[in-house]
Design a protein around this motif. Sequence first.
Motif, mmCIF file in Angstrom:
data_model
loop_
_atom_site.group_PDB
_atom_site.id
_atom_site.type_symbol
_atom_site.label_atom_id
_atom_site.label_comp_id
_atom_site.label_asym_id
_atom_site.label_seq_id
_atom_site.Cartn_x
_atom_site.Cartn_y
_atom_site.Cartn_z
ATOM 1 N N ARG A 57 -4.337 26.919 -7.022
ATOM 2 C CA ARG A 57 -3.627 28.176 -7.229
ATOM 3 C C ARG A 57 -2.436 28.346 -6.293
ATOM 4 O O ARG A 57 -1.372 28.800 -6.709
ATOM 5 N N ILE A 58 -2.605 27.999 -5.034
ATOM 6 C CA ILE A 58 -1.529 28.194 -4.072
ATOM 7 C C ILE A 58 -0.414 27.183 -4.292
ATOM 8 O O ILE A 58 0.781 27.505 -4.174
ATOM 9 N N ALA A 59 -0.767 25.953 -4.629
ATOM 10 C CA ALA A 59 0.241 24.913 -4.805
ATOM 11 C C ALA A 59 1.186 25.204 -5.966
ATOM 12 O O ALA A 59 2.298 24.664 -6.012
ATOM 13 N N GLU A 60 0.779 26.057 -6.890
ATOM 14 C CA GLU A 60 1.611 26.382 -8.041
ATOM 15 C C GLU A 60 2.609 27.500 -7.775
ATOM 16 O O GLU A 60 3.482 27.766 -8.594
ATOM 17 N N LEU A 61 2.497 28.167 -6.629
ATOM 18 C CA LEU A 61 3.350 29.323 -6.360
ATOM 19 C C LEU A 61 4.773 28.904 -6.015
ATOM 20 O O LEU A 61 4.996 27.944 -5.264
ATOM 21 N N ASP A 62 5.732 29.627 -6.545
ATOM 22 C CA ASP A 62 7.127 29.396 -6.181
ATOM 23 C C ASP A 62 7.315 29.710 -4.702
ATOM 24 O O ASP A 62 6.809 30.714 -4.187
ATOM 25 N N GLY A 63 8.063 28.853 -4.020
ATOM 26 C CA GLY A 63 8.332 29.069 -2.608
ATOM 27 C C GLY A 63 7.336 28.408 -1.683
ATOM 28 O O GLY A 63 7.501 28.450 -0.459
ATOM 29 N N VAL A 64 6.278 27.806 -2.233
ATOM 30 C CA VAL A 64 5.311 27.067 -1.425
ATOM 31 C C VAL A 64 5.651 25.588 -1.507
ATOM 32 O O VAL A 64 5.669 25.002 -2.593
ATOM 33 N N GLY A 65 5.949 24.990 -0.352
ATOM 34 C CA GLY A 65 6.342 23.587 -0.322
ATOM 35 C C GLY A 65 5.221 22.644 0.060
ATOM 36 O O GLY A 65 5.240 21.462 -0.295
ATOM 37 N N GLN A 66 4.231 23.157 0.814
ATOM 38 C CA GLN A 66 3.101 22.329 1.236
ATOM 39 C C GLN A 66 1.815 23.158 1.223
ATOM 40 O O GLN A 66 1.835 24.360 1.512
ATOM 41 N N TYR A 67 0.720 22.489 0.895
ATOM 42 C CA TYR A 67 -0.615 23.063 1.037
ATOM 43 C C TYR A 67 -1.447 22.075 1.838
ATOM 44 O O TYR A 67 -1.467 20.874 1.540
ATOM 45 N N ALA A 68 -2.126 22.583 2.870
ATOM 46 C CA ALA A 68 -2.988 21.728 3.683
ATOM 47 C C ALA A 68 -4.289 22.459 3.959
ATOM 48 O O ALA A 68 -4.323 23.687 4.082
ATOM 49 N N SER A 69 -5.357 21.694 4.063
ATOM 50 C CA SER A 69 -6.685 22.249 4.283
ATOM 51 C C SER A 69 -7.447 21.346 5.234
ATOM 52 O O SER A 69 -7.221 20.127 5.257
ATOM 53 N N GLU A 70 -8.346 21.936 5.991
ATOM 54 C CA GLU A 70 -9.152 21.104 6.877
ATOM 55 C C GLU A 70 -10.137 20.234 6.098
ATOM 56 O O GLU A 70 -10.775 19.342 6.660
ATOM 57 N N GLU A 71 -10.256 20.481 4.796
ATOM 58 C CA GLU A 71 -11.164 19.697 3.971
ATOM 59 C C GLU A 71 -10.520 18.456 3.368
ATOM 60 O O GLU A 71 -11.197 17.671 2.705
ATOM 61 N N ARG A 72 -9.225 18.267 3.547
ATOM 62 C CA ARG A 72 -8.553 17.091 2.975
ATOM 63 C C ARG A 72 -7.677 16.431 4.020
ATOM 64 O O ARG A 72 -7.134 17.091 4.908
#
Length: 289
Positions: A57-72
């Motif tokens: 859901r977050i990775a699809e948002l306009d203006g979001v260039g990176q998504y990071a999680s402690e699980e990956r």
Amino acid sequence: MTIKDPVVEDVVATISRSATEIRQGLIGRRGTIDEENPSGETQAEADVWADGLLADRIAELDGVGQYASEERTDVIDCGDDPAESDAYAIAVDPLDGSSNLKSNNTMGTIFGVYDAALPARGETLIAAGYVLYGPITTMVIATDETVAEYELSGGERAIVDSDVTLPGEPVVYGFGGRVPDWTDDFREYAREIEHELKLRYGGALIGDVNQVLTYGGTFGYPALESRPVGKLRLQFEGNPIGYVVERAGGRSSNGERSLLAVEPEDLHDRTPVHVGNAALIDRLEKALE
């Protein structure tokens, strides 16, 4: 509270809408899977599921260039590089305190919105917050303007307090790690604090920090003899929580300086974490000199 930045509002709205679904989705996902996260910890089924839901859901948002999680292990590139554009990087602990699933105790979700490519200093955060899955599902959001608390229900958020500030008179404390594994200096400091404040420790960072934000006091997961670099993750836990507490009028520290001033070397860097009323964190740093 009105969030002026539309990208931050989209991120916050997405997490708040997902919170009810995450809470409900914990049912039937209390077990572990035969995998470890990048920090070498056994993953709960709910950890992986919540991370997948938020990442999609977050990775699809306009203006979001990176998504990071402690699980990956790696950052997901979502579009423009935050280092070269106006895009933001979102760092998430999808299910903080998932070890509490077995005993059905408090958990949460932590997030930070960085105006820089990850890994990044906490000073580049423009917003951070957390969801607390307690008796009531609540959300605390910090921006440069203020810290606000909401109740979440049915995907909607209702304001509870538009100007959350750390109470001036501290009441509670909570310290993580096994006492025999504490350093001598920290043990001496802790012995003073336990004679002054009431113990509140539940084994989930979010729950313990929320106690401090509500009543005043201090939370710490210190450097240990067996783990001198600390346990908690700087990008996903230390920086966002430090940002919230500092914006609420308190202080954060890794034992030497503000968590927000720590220079990261790796996405999954660990750090000692101390937050709370400024006078208590000042005493901590003096004790650890």
